[in-house]
Design a protein around this motif. Structure first.
Motif, PDB file in Angstrom:
ATOM      1  N   THR A  82       0.794  -1.291   0.014  1.00 10.83           N
ATOM      2  CA  THR A  82      -0.001  -0.025   0.038  1.00 10.83           C
ATOM      3  C   THR A  82       0.709   1.245   0.009  1.00 10.83           C
ATOM      4  O   THR A  82       2.091   1.064  -0.041  1.00 10.83           O
ATOM      5  CB  THR A  82      -0.991  -0.029   1.254  1.00 10.83           C
ATOM      6  N   GLY A  83      -0.010   2.377   0.127  1.00  7.81           N
ATOM      7  CA  GLY A  83       0.947   3.577   0.218  1.00  7.81           C
ATOM      8  C   GLY A  83       1.739   3.999  -1.162  1.00  7.81           C
ATOM      9  O   GLY A  83       2.662   4.671  -1.264  1.00  7.81           O
ATOM     10  N   PHE A  84       1.009   3.784  -2.184  1.00 11.74           N
ATOM     11  CA  PHE A  84       1.776   4.116  -3.579  1.00 11.74           C
ATOM     12  C   PHE A  84       1.305   5.535  -3.982  1.00 11.74           C
ATOM     13  O   PHE A  84       0.199   6.038  -3.676  1.00 11.74           O
ATOM     14  CB  PHE A  84       0.828   3.342  -4.530  1.00 11.74           C
ATOM     15  N   SER A  85       2.351   6.046  -4.471  1.00 12.93           N
ATOM     16  CA  SER A  85       2.196   7.484  -5.300  1.00 12.93           C
ATOM     17  C   SER A  85       1.714   6.922  -6.669  1.00 12.93           C
ATOM     18  O   SER A  85       1.592   5.843  -6.933  1.00 12.93           O
ATOM     19  CB  SER A  85       3.312   8.125  -5.467  1.00 12.93           C
ATOM     20  N   ASP A  86       0.874   7.958  -7.286  1.00 13.00           N
ATOM     21  CA  ASP A  86       0.497   7.734  -8.477  1.00 13.00           C
ATOM     22  C   ASP A  86       1.422   7.430  -9.830  1.00 13.00           C
ATOM     23  O   ASP A  86       1.305   6.299 -10.349  1.00 13.00           O
ATOM     24  CB  ASP A  86      -0.134   8.975  -9.186  1.00 13.00           C
ATOM     25  N   SER A  87       2.593   7.876  -9.635  1.00 12.74           N
ATOM     26  CA  SER A  87       3.746   7.174 -10.437  1.00 12.74           C
ATOM     27  C   SER A  87       4.139   5.821 -10.074  1.00 12.74           C
ATOM     28  O   SER A  87       4.324   5.141 -10.832  1.00 12.74           O
ATOM     29  CB  SER A  87       4.967   8.344 -10.352  1.00 12.74           C
ATOM     30  N   GLU A  88       4.136   5.445  -8.866  1.00 14.58           N
ATOM     31  CA  GLU A  88       4.612   4.226  -8.433  1.00 14.58           C
ATOM     32  C   GLU A  88       3.567   3.157  -8.850  1.00 14.58           C
ATOM     33  O   GLU A  88       3.939   2.073  -9.431  1.00 14.58           O
ATOM     34  CB  GLU A  88       4.821   4.052  -7.106  1.00 14.58           C
ATOM     35  N   ALA A  89       2.228   3.595  -8.835  1.00 13.35           N
ATOM     36  CA  ALA A  89       1.084   2.500  -9.063  1.00 13.35           C
ATOM     37  C   ALA A  89       1.152   2.569 -10.652  1.00 13.35           C
ATOM     38  O   ALA A  89       0.710   1.420 -11.088  1.00 13.35           O
ATOM     39  CB  ALA A  89      -0.328   3.277  -8.590  1.00 13.35           C
ATOM     40  N   GLY A  90       1.639   3.458 -11.459  1.00 10.27           N
ATOM     41  CA  GLY A  90       1.694   3.358 -12.871  1.00 10.27           C
ATOM     42  C   GLY A  90       2.379   2.137 -13.505  1.00 10.27           C
ATOM     43  O   GLY A  90       2.217   1.618 -14.476  1.00 10.27           O
ATOM     44  N   ASN A  91       3.530   1.817 -12.475  1.00 15.88           N
ATOM     45  CA  ASN A  91       4.191   0.667 -12.840  1.00 15.88           C
ATOM     46  C   ASN A  91       3.605  -0.848 -12.679  1.00 15.88           C
ATOM     47  O   ASN A  91       4.148  -1.889 -13.108  1.00 15.88           O
ATOM     48  CB  ASN A  91       5.638   0.630 -11.913  1.00 15.88           C
TER      49      ASN A  91
END
Length: 273
Positions: A82-91
């Protein structure tokens, strides 16, 4: 992002139902007595996520939980991020989802099965219980840094040519004797007896139970040699000398994979005597 939850089922110290460990996004410390399961938790994370050093990871039979005289046939390790930023989630778009608060959530898990003397395992990710394989780039983003202990007590106690345990045995008064004194050693006698029984089991001449295996090997050899050559393979234990026997012994303390702390205690105790 960070690993917020770890679920372990039938892996080493933890049976089924297993254990759930919750982490926060800052510093987490595992505290407990030796053999309480701390190493199992750390190694579960290593198997699940792999390490930056790209060390080879392999599951062994001893990694499956052992209890009441039986070893589990399946194990599962699951991690929740959990705790994703939008850019991290994009991966991780192909595998990521949302929790009840609409925050990003990623589930990654390992399942393994003991079947036909093999261990078959698979790593998948996704929000349902089926999931899908992660590509190499996404897997690399999950790799962790693992700082190894200063001394690998498990390796020291394991069998092998450089086994510290065999060196300790060799210098014990029970084995520090002449060849003549050791010729009737009970361990040596037991191995010699087992060696003969193994030879008999595979012996073509005595029609041992396993002789058909040797017959098949012998027939295969004929295809690569001349008709005049008559080679009969045989099976035996490699090295029945006492020193070679001692090198094949390992010192253990648990049917399950012992913890690092317990292995250290075992190493210290063996050195102490």
């Amino acid at each position: 992002m960070y690993l917020s939850e770890l679920k372990i089922d039938n892996f080493r110290k933890y049976g089924s139902p297993g254990i759930e460990v919750h982490f926060n996004e800052k510093l987490n410390v595992l505290i407990g007595e030796n053999a309480s399961g701390k190493t199992t938790i750390v190694d579960a994370i290593r198997f699940l996520l792999n390490t930056q050093s790209y060390e080879y990871q392999r599951l062994y039979e001893a990694d499956f939980h052992y209890s009441d005289g039986k070893r589990a046939s399946n194990l599962r390790i699951e991690g929740i991020f959990t705790g994703f930023s939008d850019s991290e989630a994009g991966n991780f778009l192909e595998w990521i989802g949302f929790d009840v608060r609409k925050n990003y959530k990623l589930r990654v898990w390992i399942t393994a099965e003991r079947k036909d003397n093999r261990i078959i395992w698979d790593t998948r990710a996704g929000m349902d219980d089926i999931g899908s394989q992660m590509d190499g780039r996404a897997r690399d983003l999950l790799r962790i840094t693992y700082l190894k202990p200063l001394r690998d007590a498990e390796q020291e106690m394991s069998a092998g040519r450089r086994s510290r345990f065999s060196q300790l045995l060799k210098n014990h008064h029970l084995f520090k004797k002449t060849e003549e004194e050791l010729k009737d050693n009970k361990i040596k006698k037991a191995i010699e007896k087992a060696d003969q029984e193994i030879k008999d089991y595979f012996n073509i001449a005595t029609s041992g139970e396993g002789n058909e295996i040797i017959e098949d090997v012998k027939d295969a050899i004929k295809g690569f040699t001349s008709e005049d050559d008559d080679h009969t393979p045989f099976v035996n234990l490699s090295g029945v000398e006492l020193w070679a026997i001692l090198q094949r012994l390992s010192l253990n303390i648990d049917e399950n994979q012992p913890s690092l702390g317990m292995l250290n205690l075992l190493y210290i105790a063996a050195e102490y005597y």
